[in-house]
Design an enzyme around this catalytic site. Structure first.
Site, PDB file in Angstrom:
ATOM      1  CE  LYS A 137      -4.118  -2.134   0.635  1.00  0.00           C
ATOM      2  NZ  LYS A 137      -3.691  -3.512   0.302  1.00  0.00           N
TER       3      LYS A 137
HETATM    4  C1  LIG Z   1      -4.188  -4.642  -0.346  1.00  0.00           C
HETATM    5  C2  LIG Z   1      -3.369  -5.865  -0.401  1.00  0.00           C
HETATM    6  C3  LIG Z   1      -3.571  -6.865  -1.391  1.00  0.00           C
HETATM    7  C4  LIG Z   1      -4.686  -6.788  -2.407  1.00  0.00           C
HETATM    8  O1  LIG Z   1      -4.494  -5.793  -3.384  1.00  0.00           O
HETATM    9  P1  LIG Z   1      -5.717  -5.259  -4.251  1.00  0.00           P
HETATM   10  O2  LIG Z   1      -5.172  -4.112  -5.006  1.00  0.00           O
HETATM   11  O3  LIG Z   1      -6.783  -4.863  -3.271  1.00  0.00           O
HETATM   12  O4  LIG Z   1      -6.158  -6.383  -5.120  1.00  0.00           O
HETATM   13  C5  LIG Z   1      -2.726  -7.960  -1.405  1.00  0.00           C
HETATM   14  N1  LIG Z   1      -1.752  -8.110  -0.481  1.00  0.00           N
HETATM   15  C6  LIG Z   1      -1.546  -7.193   0.491  1.00  0.00           C
HETATM   16  C7  LIG Z   1      -0.478  -7.434   1.499  1.00  0.00           C
HETATM   17  C8  LIG Z   1      -2.330  -6.039   0.563  1.00  0.00           C
HETATM   18  O5  LIG Z   1      -2.110  -5.147   1.541  1.00  0.00           O
END
Ligand SMILES: *Cc1c(COP(=O)(O)O)cnc(C)c1O
Length: 513
Positions: free
Chosen positions: A116
């Site tokens: 993120k």
């Molecule tokens: C948010 C997240 C995901 C999923 O990503 P999306 O863009 O929502 O598909 C996968 N792994 C981790 C560790 C995340 O924080």
């Protein structure tokens, strides 16, 4: 290109709006998502030339190609601030190639050790700059408060991103007792003069519902505007300003693989993404659309396999599907909100079809796409799912066979990549450092089943102590500084509040005083 404006997936906004406005608005009026009128294309030379530049310049090039309505020098400055020493690796998102040839794109070298950060170290700078730009142009006369309900990763990344930014403050709500020891301490120790964090009595749903009712309370909105000149905003994962930074790293990764001699210039690669809200894999699709030689997009799901079933059947159905808690909680999602953008693109931007399907989803909890759209989906995507036991087994076997310790989300993608790989080199998106999910990594290494209690002496350890134990018993990458010092950093935020609208509104008001 000149300025590239934004339309919405449900065809509801009166007129296309520029990037700056799409970023501060987040969601379009009428419930649709913003997409750029034009998706720029890059030729292969442009893509390969990126490898010679530092990451922030790569990002600035891509942003400029999208025709953003901010001065070019300002885009350069913002990118330099977004992708610098706040990351613990100069490459920002380095690629590690395993002995079996799989390329792992490590998206977790940012301050909170989760992918993120790739978007949330960038979006807040552009949010703040966009608001300032609109204010100067007389199109905005207030500031913003970001209100986020989180089940863990997003809250910390958003706090870290928005801390000390101009013209915006941030409050985060998380379920009391519903996040890991590490996640709670990461949030409760957050620095910055414009941040606040509340634990909410209840589960994540209570948190999210509480936040939603606050967003929809018009009299509260009027009061905040009246007394503080502040509007609430969410800056969540459907904001275009969070998607665009993710497009950058796929294009950048391709140029990097060619520069390293691991892929021939112009030869196709496949990309495998651990998917929840469909933002990350959608960004890879846009990278492909822009000319990056990506052939197949491999969508990896955990036991909440609604996307796998959708990609394999053309029907999205949550009418009779239980929400399952897995070792990869950031993929525990049933309604994947960014899928709406993908369908808009695959239908040739047919807002009417999107309105119908989204309406079917909210009334019958399912929708089915037409044959032509399904064929297009199948041309780009393949998918499979991994259960929780397989996920932990993958962490163990990958550590033993490839000498690489991965987190449960990455493990889901790695396993699906092994099952579905063809001739092309595969790039796996690695979305969290293993130390964010130490308890399940420990289970994996010791052969303890998912959900089974840890031995008493291990269960008594703090998250940091458990990570230290794993690090000392393995040859894994060390625990990042931001995760290692949490036991000794003073907690700034210890409030626990009710999940009622009144309680959250009162807390917000008290913070803004
Ligand atoms: C948010 C997240 C995901 C999923 O990503 P999306 O863009 O929502 O598909 C996968 N792994 C981790 C560790 C995340 O924080």
């Amino acid at each position: 290109m000149g300025t590239n404006n934004y339309i919405d997936t449900r065809g509801k906004i009166a007129e296309p709006i520029p990037f700056t406005q799409a970023v501060v608005e987040g969601l379009a009026e009428g419930g649709g998502l913003f997409v750029p009128e034009q998706v720029p294309t890059l030729n292969l030379e442009d893509i390969l030339a990126l490898a010679k530049l530092p990451y922030y310049e790569r990002a600035a090039r891509i942003y400029k190609a999208f025709g953003i309505d901010l001065p070019e020098e300002e885009i350069d400055e913002l990118m330099q601030a977004a992708y610098g020493s706040n990351f613990d690796d100069e490459a920002i998102c380095p690629i590690t190639t395993l002995a079996d040839g799989t390329h792992i794109l490590e998206l977790w070298h940012g301050p909170t050790s989760a992918f993120k950060d790739m978007a949330l170290q960038c979006l807040p700078l552009f949010f703040s700059a966009s608001a300032a730009h609109l204010r100067e142009a007389g199109k905005l006369d207030h500031e913003f408060m970001i209100l986020v309900a989180t089940s863990g990763d997003t809250g910390k990344a958003a706090l870290e991103g928005f801390a000390n930014k101009q013209g915006v403050s941030i409050g985060v709500l998380y379920p009391d007792g519903g996040v890991s020891d590490i996640q709670r301490k990461q949030m409760a120790t957050q620095a910055g003069n414009n941040v606040y964090v509340w634990a909410v009595r209840g589960n994540f749903d209570d948190c999210q519902t509480g936040a939603k009712t606050v967003f929809n309370d018009e009299s509260f909105a009027a009061k905040l505007m009246d007394e503080h000149k502040i509007a609430l905003s969410s800056a969540n994962s459907i904001n275009w300003g969070r998607l665009l930074p993710q497009v950058v790293y796929y294009i950048s990764a391709y140029s990097e693989l060619v520069a390293r001699g691991q892929v021939e210039a112009g030869a196709p690669i496949d990309v495998c993404v651990p998917t929840g809200n469909f933002g990350n894999i959608l960004a890879a699709w846009y990278a492909k659309q822009m000319g990056t030689p990506i052939e197949r997009l491999i969508c990896a799901s955990n036991e909440n396999r609604v996307l796998t079933d959708f990609i394999n059947t053309g029907t999205y159905d949550i009418s009779d599907r239980d929400f399952v808690l897995t070792p990869s909680p950031s993929m525990d999602i049933l309604v994947s909100s960014n899928l709406e953008r993908q369908l808009f693109e695959l239908t040739g931007r047919n807002a009417e079809a999107i309105r119908t399907w989204m309406n079917d989803l909210s009334t019958t909890r399912s929708f089915r796409v037409d044959a032509e759209t399904f064929a297009k989906l199948r041309a780009d995507f393949v998918s499979d799912s991994v259960n929780s036991a397989e996920c932990l087994e993958t962490i163990r076997s990958c550590y033993e066979d490839q000498n690489y310790l991965m987190d449960p989300h990455t493990a889901v993608a790695y396993e699906v990549a092994q099952r579905l790989r063809g001739e092309n080199p595969v790039l796996v998106a690695s979305t969290a450092h293993w130390a964010k999910f130490g308890d399940n990594v420990y289970r994996a290494l010791k052969g303890i089943a998912p959900g089974e209690a840890l031995p008493e002496d291990v269960a008594a350890l703090t998250g940091c102590q458990l990570n230290e134990r794993i690090a000392s018993e393995t040859k894994a990458a060390p625990v990042p500084a931001g995760l290692a010092n949490l036991d000794t950093t003073p907690l700034r935020f210890t409030d626990v509040i009710d999940s009622s609208t009144a309680a959250i509104e009162q807390a917000v008001q008290a913070f803004l005083q």
